[in-house]
Motif scaffolding. Sequence first.
Motif, PDB file in Angstrom:
ATOM      1  N   ARG A   1      -6.048  -4.273  -4.284  1.00 27.96           N
ATOM      2  CA  ARG A   1      -4.789  -4.365  -3.540  1.00 27.96           C
ATOM      3  C   ARG A   1      -4.440  -3.033  -2.875  1.00 27.96           C
ATOM      4  NH1 ARG A   1      -0.109  -7.188  -6.771  1.00 27.96           N
ATOM      5  NH2 ARG A   1       0.870  -7.057  -4.736  1.00 27.96           N
ATOM      6  N   ALA A   2      -4.794  -1.935  -3.527  1.00 26.54           N
ATOM      7  CA  ALA A   2      -4.552  -0.620  -2.928  1.00 26.54           C
ATOM      8  C   ALA A   2      -5.338  -0.483  -1.626  1.00 26.54           C
ATOM      9  CB  ALA A   2      -4.941   0.490  -3.903  1.00 26.54           C
ATOM     10  N   LEU A   3      -6.614  -0.870  -1.659  1.00 27.34           N
ATOM     11  CA  LEU A   3      -7.434  -0.809  -0.444  1.00 27.34           C
ATOM     12  C   LEU A   3      -6.877  -1.717   0.647  1.00 27.34           C
ATOM     13  CD1 LEU A   3     -10.970  -0.709  -2.078  1.00 27.34           C
ATOM     14  CD2 LEU A   3      -9.976   1.078  -0.643  1.00 27.34           C
ATOM     15  N   ASP A   4      -6.462  -2.922   0.275  1.00 26.36           N
ATOM     16  CA  ASP A   4      -5.882  -3.852   1.256  1.00 26.36           C
ATOM     17  C   ASP A   4      -4.641  -3.246   1.918  1.00 26.36           C
ATOM     18  OD1 ASP A   4      -7.869  -5.692   0.655  1.00 26.36           O
ATOM     19  OD2 ASP A   4      -6.578  -6.943  -0.619  1.00 26.36           O
ATOM     20  N   SER A   5      -3.780  -2.618   1.117  1.00 26.20           N
ATOM     21  CA  SER A   5      -2.559  -2.008   1.657  1.00 26.20           C
ATOM     22  C   SER A   5      -2.885  -0.832   2.574  1.00 26.20           C
ATOM     23  CB  SER A   5      -1.634  -1.559   0.526  1.00 26.20           C
ATOM     24  OG  SER A   5      -1.131  -2.672  -0.177  1.00 26.20           O
ATOM     25  N   LEU A   6      -3.917  -0.069   2.241  1.00 26.51           N
ATOM     26  CA  LEU A   6      -4.311   1.060   3.089  1.00 26.51           C
ATOM     27  C   LEU A   6      -4.862   0.571   4.427  1.00 26.51           C
ATOM     28  CD1 LEU A   6      -5.834   3.293   0.323  1.00 26.51           C
ATOM     29  CD2 LEU A   6      -3.845   3.861   1.741  1.00 26.51           C
ATOM     30  N   HIS A   7      -5.645  -0.498   4.403  1.00 25.77           N
ATOM     31  CA  HIS A   7      -6.141  -1.068   5.662  1.00 25.77           C
ATOM     32  C   HIS A   7      -4.969  -1.590   6.496  1.00 25.77           C
ATOM     33  CE1 HIS A   7     -10.372  -0.548   4.894  1.00 25.77           C
ATOM     34  NE2 HIS A   7     -10.225  -1.069   3.689  1.00 25.77           N
TER      35      HIS A   7
ATOM     36  N   ALA B   1      -5.865   8.898   1.404  1.00 28.11           N
ATOM     37  CA  ALA B   1      -5.658   7.934   0.313  1.00 28.11           C
ATOM     38  C   ALA B   1      -6.781   6.896   0.297  1.00 28.11           C
ATOM     39  CB  ALA B   1      -4.297   7.258   0.458  1.00 28.11           C
ATOM     40  N   LEU B   2      -7.220   6.464   1.481  1.00 26.66           N
ATOM     41  CA  LEU B   2      -8.312   5.493   1.570  1.00 26.66           C
ATOM     42  C   LEU B   2      -9.610   6.099   1.028  1.00 26.66           C
ATOM     43  CD1 LEU B   2      -9.318   2.711   2.497  1.00 26.66           C
ATOM     44  CD2 LEU B   2      -9.651   3.697   4.786  1.00 26.66           C
ATOM     45  N   GLY B   3      -9.876   7.351   1.369  1.00 25.94           N
ATOM     46  CA  GLY B   3     -11.073   8.016   0.855  1.00 25.94           C
ATOM     47  C   GLY B   3     -11.064   8.117  -0.660  1.00 25.94           C
ATOM     48  N   ILE B   4      -9.894   8.436  -1.223  1.00 26.55           N
ATOM     49  CA  ILE B   4      -9.776   8.533  -2.684  1.00 26.55           C
ATOM     50  C   ILE B   4     -10.006   7.160  -3.322  1.00 26.55           C
ATOM     51  CG2 ILE B   4      -8.158   8.972  -4.576  1.00 26.55           C
ATOM     52  CD1 ILE B   4      -6.900  11.163  -2.716  1.00 26.55           C
ATOM     53  N   ALA B   5      -9.373   6.130  -2.750  1.00 29.08           N
ATOM     54  CA  ALA B   5      -9.528   4.777  -3.304  1.00 29.08           C
ATOM     55  C   ALA B   5     -10.980   4.312  -3.194  1.00 29.08           C
ATOM     56  CB  ALA B   5      -8.595   3.803  -2.590  1.00 29.08           C
TER      57      ALA B   5
ATOM     58  N   ARG C   1     -13.616   6.250  -3.126  1.00 26.25           N
ATOM     59  CA  ARG C   1     -14.389   7.018  -4.110  1.00 26.25           C
ATOM     60  C   ARG C   1     -14.232   6.400  -5.492  1.00 26.25           C
ATOM     61  NH1 ARG C   1     -12.694  10.387  -7.703  1.00 26.25           N
ATOM     62  NH2 ARG C   1     -10.749  10.934  -6.671  1.00 26.25           N
ATOM     63  N   ARG C   2     -13.014   6.018  -5.829  1.00 23.37           N
ATOM     64  CA  ARG C   2     -12.756   5.446  -7.150  1.00 23.37           C
ATOM     65  C   ARG C   2     -13.439   4.098  -7.331  1.00 23.37           C
ATOM     66  NH1 ARG C   2      -6.590   5.593  -8.484  1.00 23.37           N
ATOM     67  NH2 ARG C   2      -7.384   4.762 -10.436  1.00 23.37           N
ATOM     68  N   THR C   3     -13.727   3.389  -6.213  1.00 20.64           N
ATOM     69  CA  THR C   3     -14.445   2.115  -6.294  1.00 20.64           C
ATOM     70  C   THR C   3     -15.936   2.297  -5.982  1.00 20.64           C
ATOM     71  OG1 THR C   3     -13.828   1.579  -4.001  1.00 20.64           O
ATOM     72  CG2 THR C   3     -12.419   0.712  -5.751  1.00 20.64           C
ATOM     73  N   ARG C   4     -16.387   3.554  -6.046  1.00 22.15           N
ATOM     74  CA  ARG C   4     -17.794   3.918  -5.891  1.00 22.15           C
ATOM     75  C   ARG C   4     -18.365   3.586  -4.511  1.00 22.15           C
ATOM     76  NH1 ARG C   4     -18.323   5.502 -10.919  1.00 22.15           N
ATOM     77  NH2 ARG C   4     -17.864   4.234 -12.713  1.00 22.15           N
ATOM     78  N   GLN C   5     -17.527   3.615  -3.493  1.00 15.80           N
ATOM     79  CA  GLN C   5     -17.966   3.431  -2.110  1.00 15.80           C
ATOM     80  C   GLN C   5     -18.103   4.819  -1.487  1.00 15.80           C
ATOM     81  OE1 GLN C   5     -15.457   0.585   0.046  1.00 15.80           O
ATOM     82  NE2 GLN C   5     -14.742  -0.192  -1.922  1.00 15.80           N
ATOM     83  N   LYS C   6     -19.103   5.578  -1.943  1.00 18.08           N
ATOM     84  CA  LYS C   6     -19.191   6.998  -1.600  1.00 18.08           C
ATOM     85  C   LYS C   6     -19.344   7.251  -0.108  1.00 18.08           C
ATOM     86  CE  LYS C   6     -20.709   8.811  -6.000  1.00 18.08           C
ATOM     87  NZ  LYS C   6     -21.652   9.664  -6.694  1.00 18.08           N
ATOM     88  N   ALA C   7     -20.206   6.508   0.568  1.00 21.54           N
ATOM     89  CA  ALA C   7     -20.423   6.763   1.998  1.00 21.54           C
ATOM     90  C   ALA C   7     -19.161   6.484   2.803  1.00 21.54           C
ATOM     91  CB  ALA C   7     -21.583   5.913   2.511  1.00 21.54           C
ATOM     92  N   SER C   8     -18.506   5.367   2.531  1.00 19.48           N
ATOM     93  CA  SER C   8     -17.281   5.061   3.285  1.00 19.48           C
ATOM     94  C   SER C   8     -16.140   5.984   2.871  1.00 19.48           C
ATOM     95  CB  SER C   8     -16.886   3.592   3.146  1.00 19.48           C
ATOM     96  OG  SER C   8     -16.686   3.240   1.799  1.00 19.48           O
TER      97      SER C   8
END
Length: 194
Positions: free
Chosen positions: A55-61, A82-86, A88-95
């Motif tokens: 939900r955090a990622l959805d809100s950031l988008h 904030a999107l980069g941190i989220a 990273r926390r979901t292991r989406q390192k490249a994005s």
Amino acid sequence: MGGAGGQPLDGRVEEASHVAAKLWEQADRLNLRGCQAIAARCDSLIHARRGDLKRALDSLHQSLHLMDGLDMPLERARTLLALGIARRRTRQKASARESLNQALDIFSTAGASVWAERVENELVRAAGARGGGLTSGERAVAERAAAGATNQEIAAQLFLSPKTVEAVLTRVYRELGVRSRTELARQLGHVRAE
């Protein structure tokens, strides 16, 4: 777990949730897209604190979408951070690195050095976790520098900005107590011609 002033963090999250709801209400009533974008970012931080990263990622988008066409570069950069941190926390390192590099470009262009430094720290975290000494991200930069690569070459190889490479090398030099690439090469066991 307590927050500032001994108040429980859960109570502060609830308080933040009520404030964000009021912001949404006013932004919707006045049809202010910029305020809606900020409210969406606030929602994302609340969701992240509660552990709901999807939900955090959805809100950031949603926040970034609402900012499209608006002249809000620093708010966009804060949302990208904030999107980069989220990510990273979901292991989406490249994005995560992609979002963080976009944020860094905006903050650097605007001269927002405190924010740029925060993004640089997040870029290092996105590259690897600290485990005594250098992080894996710092080590990757240091090894390339010790082997003779330029900051531009390192940036291209690791998908970082040259400014991030420079900031990482500054931290590496401080951590290792060296002052030059030659000293860095010796410290890391690389033989370099002088």
